[in-house]
Write a protein that holds these residues in place. Structure first.
Motif, PDB file in Angstrom:
ATOM      1  N   LEU A  54       0.806  -1.212   0.000  1.00 34.45           N
ATOM      2  CA  LEU A  54       0.000   0.000   0.000  1.00 34.45           C
ATOM      3  C   LEU A  54       0.843   1.268   0.000  1.00 34.45           C
ATOM      4  CD1 LEU A  54      -2.877  -1.013   2.458  1.00 34.45           C
ATOM      5  CD2 LEU A  54      -2.727  -1.318  -0.013  1.00 34.45           C
ATOM      6  N   ALA A  55       2.089   1.154   0.415  1.00 37.29           N
ATOM      7  CA  ALA A  55       2.977   2.329   0.409  1.00 37.29           C
ATOM      8  C   ALA A  55       3.469   2.647  -0.997  1.00 37.29           C
ATOM      9  CB  ALA A  55       4.154   2.106   1.354  1.00 37.29           C
ATOM     10  N   THR A  56       3.896   1.610  -1.725  1.00 35.94           N
ATOM     11  CA  THR A  56       4.421   1.827  -3.078  1.00 35.94           C
ATOM     12  C   THR A  56       3.356   1.658  -4.153  1.00 35.94           C
ATOM     13  OG1 THR A  56       5.042  -0.511  -3.358  1.00 35.94           O
ATOM     14  CG2 THR A  56       6.662   0.954  -2.329  1.00 35.94           C
ATOM     15  N   ARG A  57       2.192   1.095  -3.758  1.00 37.69           N
ATOM     16  CA  ARG A  57       1.078   0.839  -4.688  1.00 37.69           C
ATOM     17  C   ARG A  57       1.494  -0.101  -5.824  1.00 37.69           C
ATOM     18  NH1 ARG A  57      -3.457   3.761  -4.626  1.00 37.69           N
ATOM     19  NH2 ARG A  57      -3.711   5.194  -2.856  1.00 37.69           N
ATOM     20  N   THR A  58       2.278  -1.098  -5.484  1.00 35.25           N
ATOM     21  CA  THR A  58       2.701  -2.104  -6.454  1.00 35.25           C
ATOM     22  C   THR A  58       2.370  -3.497  -5.918  1.00 35.25           C
ATOM     23  OG1 THR A  58       4.920  -2.171  -5.490  1.00 35.25           O
ATOM     24  CG2 THR A  58       4.567  -0.687  -7.370  1.00 35.25           C
ATOM     25  N   VAL A  59       2.161  -4.429  -6.838  1.00 35.39           N
ATOM     26  CA  VAL A  59       1.857  -5.810  -6.454  1.00 35.39           C
ATOM     27  C   VAL A  59       3.101  -6.465  -5.873  1.00 35.39           C
ATOM     28  CG1 VAL A  59       1.123  -8.067  -7.305  1.00 35.39           C
ATOM     29  CG2 VAL A  59       0.065  -5.988  -8.210  1.00 35.39           C
ATOM     30  N   LYS A  60       2.949  -7.174  -4.771  1.00 38.77           N
ATOM     31  CA  LYS A  60       4.069  -7.835  -4.113  1.00 38.77           C
ATOM     32  C   LYS A  60       4.592  -8.990  -4.962  1.00 38.77           C
ATOM     33  CE  LYS A  60       2.422  -6.768   0.569  1.00 38.77           C
ATOM     34  NZ  LYS A  60       1.931  -7.349   1.852  1.00 38.77           N
ATOM     35  N   LYS A  61       5.873  -9.269  -4.830  1.00 35.00           N
ATOM     36  CA  LYS A  61       6.475 -10.385  -5.569  1.00 35.00           C
ATOM     37  C   LYS A  61       5.990 -11.722  -5.038  1.00 35.00           C
ATOM     38  CE  LYS A  61      10.694  -7.936  -6.930  1.00 35.00           C
ATOM     39  NZ  LYS A  61      12.188  -7.912  -6.834  1.00 35.00           N
ATOM     40  N   GLU A  62       5.850 -11.825  -3.722  1.00 29.73           N
ATOM     41  CA  GLU A  62       5.348 -13.052  -3.109  1.00 29.73           C
ATOM     42  C   GLU A  62       3.904 -12.824  -2.687  1.00 29.73           C
ATOM     43  OE1 GLU A  62       7.762 -14.622  -0.015  1.00 29.73           O
ATOM     44  OE2 GLU A  62       9.615 -14.560  -1.201  1.00 29.73           O
ATOM     45  N   LEU A  63       2.998 -13.670  -3.206  1.00 25.46           N
ATOM     46  CA  LEU A  63       1.576 -13.481  -2.962  1.00 25.46           C
ATOM     47  C   LEU A  63       1.072 -14.366  -1.824  1.00 25.46           C
ATOM     48  CD1 LEU A  63       0.280 -13.359  -6.651  1.00 25.46           C
ATOM     49  CD2 LEU A  63       0.934 -11.450  -5.158  1.00 25.46           C
ATOM     50  N   THR A  64       0.096 -13.866  -1.095  1.00 31.46           N
ATOM     51  CA  THR A  64      -0.499 -14.574   0.035  1.00 31.46           C
ATOM     52  C   THR A  64      -1.839 -15.163  -0.382  1.00 31.46           C
ATOM     53  OG1 THR A  64       0.576 -13.148   1.667  1.00 31.46           O
ATOM     54  CG2 THR A  64      -1.425 -14.295   2.371  1.00 31.46           C
ATOM     55  N   LYS A  65      -2.076 -16.401   0.015  1.00 31.55           N
ATOM     56  CA  LYS A  65      -3.336 -17.086  -0.278  1.00 31.55           C
ATOM     57  C   LYS A  65      -4.223 -17.035   0.955  1.00 31.55           C
ATOM     58  CE  LYS A  65      -3.124 -21.044  -2.502  1.00 31.55           C
ATOM     59  NZ  LYS A  65      -3.885 -20.877  -3.766  1.00 31.55           N
ATOM     60  N   LEU A  66      -5.408 -16.479   0.819  1.00 31.59           N
ATOM     61  CA  LEU A  66      -6.364 -16.409   1.907  1.00 31.59           C
ATOM     62  C   LEU A  66      -7.313 -17.608   1.863  1.00 31.59           C
ATOM     63  CD1 LEU A  66      -7.345 -12.630   1.594  1.00 31.59           C
ATOM     64  CD2 LEU A  66      -5.783 -13.638   3.285  1.00 31.59           C
ATOM     65  N   ASN A  67      -7.814 -18.011   3.022  1.00 29.74           N
ATOM     66  CA  ASN A  67      -8.858 -19.021   3.123  1.00 29.74           C
ATOM     67  C   ASN A  67     -10.153 -18.315   3.497  1.00 29.74           C
ATOM     68  OD1 ASN A  67      -7.293 -21.392   2.615  1.00 29.74           O
ATOM     69  ND2 ASN A  67      -6.410 -21.182   4.653  1.00 29.74           N
ATOM     70  N   ILE A  68     -11.124 -18.326   2.594  1.00 29.21           N
ATOM     71  CA  ILE A  68     -12.369 -17.591   2.772  1.00 29.21           C
ATOM     72  C   ILE A  68     -13.529 -18.577   2.841  1.00 29.21           C
ATOM     73  CG2 ILE A  68     -13.933 -15.911   1.736  1.00 29.21           C
ATOM     74  CD1 ILE A  68     -11.455 -14.734   0.284  1.00 29.21           C
ATOM     75  N   VAL A  69     -14.279 -18.512   3.934  1.00 26.45           N
ATOM     76  CA  VAL A  69     -15.439 -19.388   4.108  1.00 26.45           C
ATOM     77  C   VAL A  69     -16.667 -18.516   4.359  1.00 26.45           C
ATOM     78  CG1 VAL A  69     -16.507 -21.213   5.481  1.00 26.45           C
ATOM     79  CG2 VAL A  69     -14.050 -21.261   5.034  1.00 26.45           C
ATOM     80  N   ARG A  70     -17.672 -18.692   3.536  1.00 21.62           N
ATOM     81  CA  ARG A  70     -18.928 -17.974   3.752  1.00 21.62           C
ATOM     82  C   ARG A  70     -19.846 -18.811   4.634  1.00 21.62           C
ATOM     83  NH1 ARG A  70     -23.528 -15.082   2.524  1.00 21.62           N
ATOM     84  NH2 ARG A  70     -25.293 -16.310   1.757  1.00 21.62           N
ATOM     85  N   ILE A  71     -20.418 -18.173   5.654  1.00 26.76           N
ATOM     86  CA  ILE A  71     -21.476 -18.770   6.461  1.00 26.76           C
ATOM     87  C   ILE A  71     -22.734 -17.965   6.173  1.00 26.76           C
ATOM     88  CG2 ILE A  71     -22.327 -19.221   8.781  1.00 26.76           C
ATOM     89  CD1 ILE A  71     -19.471 -19.507   9.722  1.00 26.76           C
ATOM     90  N   GLY A  72     -23.680 -18.590   5.476  1.00 27.41           N
ATOM     91  CA  GLY A  72     -24.864 -17.857   5.072  1.00 27.41           C
ATOM     92  C   GLY A  72     -26.134 -18.638   5.284  1.00 27.41           C
ATOM     93  N   THR A  73     -27.234 -18.002   4.917  1.00 25.59           N
ATOM     94  CA  THR A  73     -28.537 -18.654   4.919  1.00 25.59           C
ATOM     95  C   THR A  73     -29.042 -18.718   3.489  1.00 25.59           C
ATOM     96  OG1 THR A  73     -29.641 -16.529   5.303  1.00 25.59           O
ATOM     97  CG2 THR A  73     -29.128 -17.882   7.236  1.00 25.59           C
ATOM     98  N   SER A  74     -29.892 -19.678   3.227  1.00 26.85           N
ATOM     99  CA  SER A  74     -30.322 -19.877   1.850  1.00 26.85           C
ATOM    100  C   SER A  74     -31.622 -20.661   1.823  1.00 26.85           C
ATOM    101  CB  SER A  74     -29.239 -20.635   1.075  1.00 26.85           C
ATOM    102  OG  SER A  74     -29.578 -20.767  -0.282  1.00 26.85           O
ATOM    103  N   GLY A  75     -32.267 -20.618   0.657  1.00 25.89           N
ATOM    104  CA  GLY A  75     -33.443 -21.435   0.429  1.00 25.89           C
ATOM    105  C   GLY A  75     -33.107 -22.627  -0.437  1.00 25.89           C
ATOM    106  N   SER A  76     -33.572 -23.802  -0.062  1.00 28.50           N
ATOM    107  CA  SER A  76     -33.328 -25.015  -0.836  1.00 28.50           C
ATOM    108  C   SER A  76     -34.263 -25.078  -2.035  1.00 28.50           C
ATOM    109  CB  SER A  76     -33.539 -26.246   0.045  1.00 28.50           C
ATOM    110  OG  SER A  76     -33.558 -27.419  -0.741  1.00 28.50           O
ATOM    111  N   LEU A  77     -33.732 -25.612  -3.139  1.00 28.25           N
ATOM    112  CA  LEU A  77     -34.535 -25.819  -4.343  1.00 28.25           C
ATOM    113  C   LEU A  77     -34.957 -27.272  -4.511  1.00 28.25           C
ATOM    114  CD1 LEU A  77     -32.448 -23.658  -6.848  1.00 28.25           C
ATOM    115  CD2 LEU A  77     -34.544 -23.011  -5.655  1.00 28.25           C
TER     116      LEU A  77
END
Length: 290
Positions: A98-121
């Motif tokens: 964010l300081a240099t506004r450039t993409v980092k050479k080494e990238l980080t992988k995030l683990n994203i889990v959605r907890i939601g509600t839904s209607g079954s079909l």
């Protein structure tokens, strides 16, 4: 190295990313998405400790520790457009300097889990059950703004278009696979697997009719009856395909878990949907630390 302009990645005066109001140090690598901002503390109540909290607009965040694992919970609000904001800004926090506004050479992988509600079909996916989305079916069109065809599943898409007689005037429907790594971590005999369809709205886009006629009165029944090598569309909501698509493009893991609070096939609604959501929260948290 390309510098990202101030107009393209907007920062707040304190250096946090514009919409979600976070700095890199505020974020854990394991992230739980919820739609409702009031659900964030309902998840965080199970944490052993809380280190950070913030809120801007509908984006509420709490970072803390659950059974030794650092996690961040963030509310996304409703819809693919909000997911576009949240996933891009989370990725910027870990993969752009964010300081240099450039993409980092080494990238980080995030683990994203959605907890939601839904209607079954599907009639055989009852209320209060848990659905794990092996695929997200995007009916909303948001992802099509990106160079994205390499993450699509064309055979499933062609079959779906043929089965539904999909209108060429609508956005191209696309199927996106989840993270197999997270699927293995979250699966059990308590969970139903299938395809979660993501609509761009709640009423007409999901086949609900109040005062306005819809383009295809039979679309929901066509979606219900779609079968691709034994894989069915189990439920309908407004976020999953956007999460899967952007995560896949950016190199993150994503998996969507839904508590089924309504069954549109047989017209039933959970007698205690709040408890169903609580059960899914506890189940998901424990699976993430196993």
């Amino acid at each position: 190295m390309r510098r990202i302009a101030e107009s393209e990645l907007i920062l707040n005066p304190d250096g946090s990313v514009y919409h979600i109001n976070l700095k890199p140090e505020n974020l854990a690598n394991t992230i739980i998405f919820v739609g409702d901002q009031d659900r964030v503390p309902k998840v965080a109540q199970y944490f052993d400790s809380i280190e950070f909290e913030t809120q801007k607009r509908e984006f509420r965040t709490i970072t803390g520790v659950y059974k030794g694992k650092r996690m961040t919970i963030i509310s996304t609000g409703i819809g693919p457009d909000n997911i576009d904001i949240v996933v891009n800004e989370l990725d910027a926090l870990v993969n752009i300097d964010l300081a240099t506004r450039t993409v980092k050479k080494e990238l980080t992988k995030l683990n994203i889990v959605r907890i939601g509600t839904s209607g079954s079909l599907q009639a055989d996916v009852p209320v209060d059950s848990f659905v794990l989305a092996q695929y997200g079916l995007g009916l909303d069109g948001m992802l099509l703004a990106y160079d994205c065809e390499h993450v699509f599943n064309p055979e499933m898409e062609k079959a779906f278009i043929a089965h539904t007689g999909w209108s060429e005037k609508k956005s191209y429907p696309y199927f996106i696979k989840n993270s197999s790594e997270l699927e293995k971590r979250l699966e059990s005999d308590r969970v139903v697997k299938g395809v979660t369809a993501t609509a761009g709205g709640f009423y007409g886009p999901q086949g609900r009719i109040l005062r306005l006629a819809i383009q295809d009165n039979d679309l929901n029944s066509k979606i219900d009856s779609f079968d691709f090598n034994g894989t069915h569309i189990t439920n309908l909501e407004m976020e999953t395909s956007a999460i899967y698509g952007l995560s896949k493009l950016l190199g993150h893991n994503a998996c969507s878990m839904n508590a089924i609070i309504a069954n549109r096939a047989n017209g039933t609604f959970s007698s205690d949907y709040k408890q169903a959501v609580e059960n899914l929260i506890q189940y998901t948290l424990d699976k993430l630390v196993e």
